[in-house]
Design an enzyme around this catalytic site. Structure first.
Site, PDB file in Angstrom:
ATOM      1  CE  LYS A  64      28.391 -30.367  56.218  1.00 55.30           C
ATOM      2  NZ  LYS A  64      27.853 -31.613  55.599  1.00 55.30           N
TER       3      LYS A  64
ATOM      4  CG  ASP B 149      24.799 -36.057  53.724  1.00 55.97           C
ATOM      5  OD1 ASP B 149      23.805 -35.310  53.842  1.00 55.97           O
ATOM      6  OD2 ASP B 149      25.727 -36.070  54.552  1.00 55.97           O
TER       7      ASP B 149
HETATM    8 MG    MG Z   1      29.297 -37.474  54.289  1.00 53.96          MG
END
Ligand code: MG
Ligand code: ADP
Length: 464
Positions: free
Chosen positions: A164, A199
């Site tokens: 990312k 996450d």
């Molecule tokens: Mg996040």
């Protein structure tokens, strides 16, 4: 007329290359299940790592006390503080969101972690009277770190790779908890990291705290990933003790899924080739918020070149990587005015041109639609794959009662891009069929990952 014909050709080709008919999605779900099994066997060539989270017990609701969480995942990071009050009181929470300065995403590990520790220290200093830490106790933290990590315990793990848009030399292979702890020490902040969670795992934990029927969590934000509760005896590569619960949460790292069943177009190939991580995160690059706008930009650039979509010269700004961001794409895509005037002002801004024909605006709308729809349908196929793996994709044939199944979803893409999220939900319902779909719920778990990490910090507290 010549230009029209050329535009029509490009569009027709895009429509063909981006199509995701339902039978294709079924094949993709089956490929996902196969890759899940390979990952659980630790097949060295398995693209999906199926990482063991060391979370074998999910929150019960009885957790008590003050806990912090830190969520580092994409463009922002969050610091969170919760006071857990058991089943009656549940939680008081406060959080702050901080943008990560872009130079820190490609700088050094020390700079990044020092910045985070400093922000955390600042936040701890604002702790008010709603929060209470018993005498003599150290503050404890759940660290949500949304990159692939090889966990070595609930509170340690080494970075496998950055994704990312992060690219930091020298951190791969390091224990990220040790990095953070050293930075906190340098900062003079007395706090212990008692849980390191992805996450997805945090979202799953936070989701179950809210609703015990949550079986899986999916992130659709800057990147994409999923976690779910697996039977420990269905994990051949797990050779530790069988957890008492019989379960183990698996962080799939599904963003790295690839399959020849995926509709990988020339635009996807070029995007991948020019990315920070070529050959990796192929599924993520077709689905997630970091990339959808960039795919649209590449198609518009082709239309500008081949069919002069935005006039005789190709707008130079359109040549810039990531010039069109997914929130802009989403804003344009949701323009319901008959003359697409919101899209017009957005596009003029992004491209830096004086005017854009109505036809070009409608073509842009169509491209947004194709790209978003493909991403959403591919995400739904992945979710359907997980439900298949869990045997939750059909109603029981032995007459036993239907089980309610909840999938918790978090992430800015799903939260803010309505056309995207409705398409995920509709496609999943279509894949499940009417009967099975009636017991499956997709639930937005806004910031479940922060509370989830704090809950896991609590259940793994040094004082517990
Ligand atoms: Mg996040
Ligand atoms: P992260 O995934 O970085 O932890 P979030 O879950 O908040 O963070 O997701 C942020 C991402 O969501 C952004 O990178 C962007 O791609 C996407 N996003 C945010 N707002 C919108 C929007 N209005 N429309 C579409 N996508 C959005």
């Amino acid at each position: 007329a010549e230009r029209r014909k050329k535009a029509a050709d490009v569009i027709e080709e895009v429509d063909r290359a981006f199509a995701t008919p339902t039978p294709m999605l079924r094949d993709i779900a089956d490929a996902m299940v196969e890759e899940m099994e390979r990952g659980l066997r630790a097949d060295p060539h398995a693209p999906i790592k199926m990482l063991i989270s060391y979370v074998d017990n999910l929150p019960t609701g009885d957790e008590h006390g003050l806990f912090y969480a830190l969520d580092l995942g994409g463009t922002n990071f969050r610091v969170i503080r919760v006071q857990l009050g058991g089943k009656e009181k549940r939680v008081v929470q406060q959080y702050e969101e901080v943008a990560i300065p872009p130079h820190l995403m490609v700088g050094t590990s020390i700079e990044l972690f020092d910045f985070i520790a400093a922000e955390l220290e600042r936040f701890v200093a604002t702790e008010g009277d709603d929060f209470y830490l018993p005498e003599g106790r150290q503050r404890e933290l759940g660290f949500t770190f949304s990159f692939p990590v090889n966990q070595t315990s609930i509170s340690s793990g080494t970075l496998i790779k950055w994704t990312k848009g992060f690219s930091i030399n020298g951190t791969v292979g390091d224990d990220v908890v040790a990095e953070l702890s050293r930075a906190m020490e340098r900062q003079g902040l007395d706090m212990k990291v008692t849980a390191l969670v992805n996450d997805t795992v945090g979202t799953l934990a936070g989701g179950i705290y809210d609703d015990k029927d949550v079986v899986a969590a999916v992130i659709l934000g800057t990147g994409t990933n999923a976690a779910y509760v697996e039977h420990a005896n269905a994990i051949p590569k797990w050779n530790g003790l069988l957890p008492r619960s019989g379960n183990m949460v698996i962080n799939m790292e599904w963003g790295n899924f690839k399959s020849d069943k995926l509709p990988h177009s020339e635009y996807d190939r070029a995007l991948d080739f020019e990315s920070l991580n070529p050959g990796e995160q192929i599924y993520e690059k077709m689905i997630s918020g970091m990339y959808l706008g960039e795919i649209v930009r590449r198609i518009l650039l082709k239309l500008a070149h081949d069919a002069s979509l935005f006039g005789d010269v190709v707008p130079p700004k359109l040549e810039h990587l990531f010039a069109l961001r997914t929130p802009d794409m989403s804003a344009m895509h949701h323009d319901t005015s008959h003359d697409l005037r919101f899209m017009l002002s957005k596009l003029k801004d992004i491209l830096g041109v004086a005017d854009i024909s109505l036809e070009a605006r409608y073509i842009t709308l169509h491209i947004c639609d194709k790209v978003a729809e493909r991403g959403a349908r591919l995400a739904a196929a992945g979710i359907y794959g997980i439900l298949k793996k869990l045997g939750r994709d059909r109603v029981p044939s032995d007459g036993s009662p239907k089980k309610r199944t909840v999938v918790a979803v978090d992430g800015g893409l799903f939260e803010h891009y309505k056309k995207f999220s409705s398409c995920v939900e509709a496609t999943l319902a279509d894949l499940l069929g009417k009967e099975a779909a009636s017991s499956v719920v997709v639930k937005m778990a806004n910031d479940g990952s922060g509370i989830g990490a704090a809950l896991l910090a609590a259940s793994h507290s040094q004082y517990a």
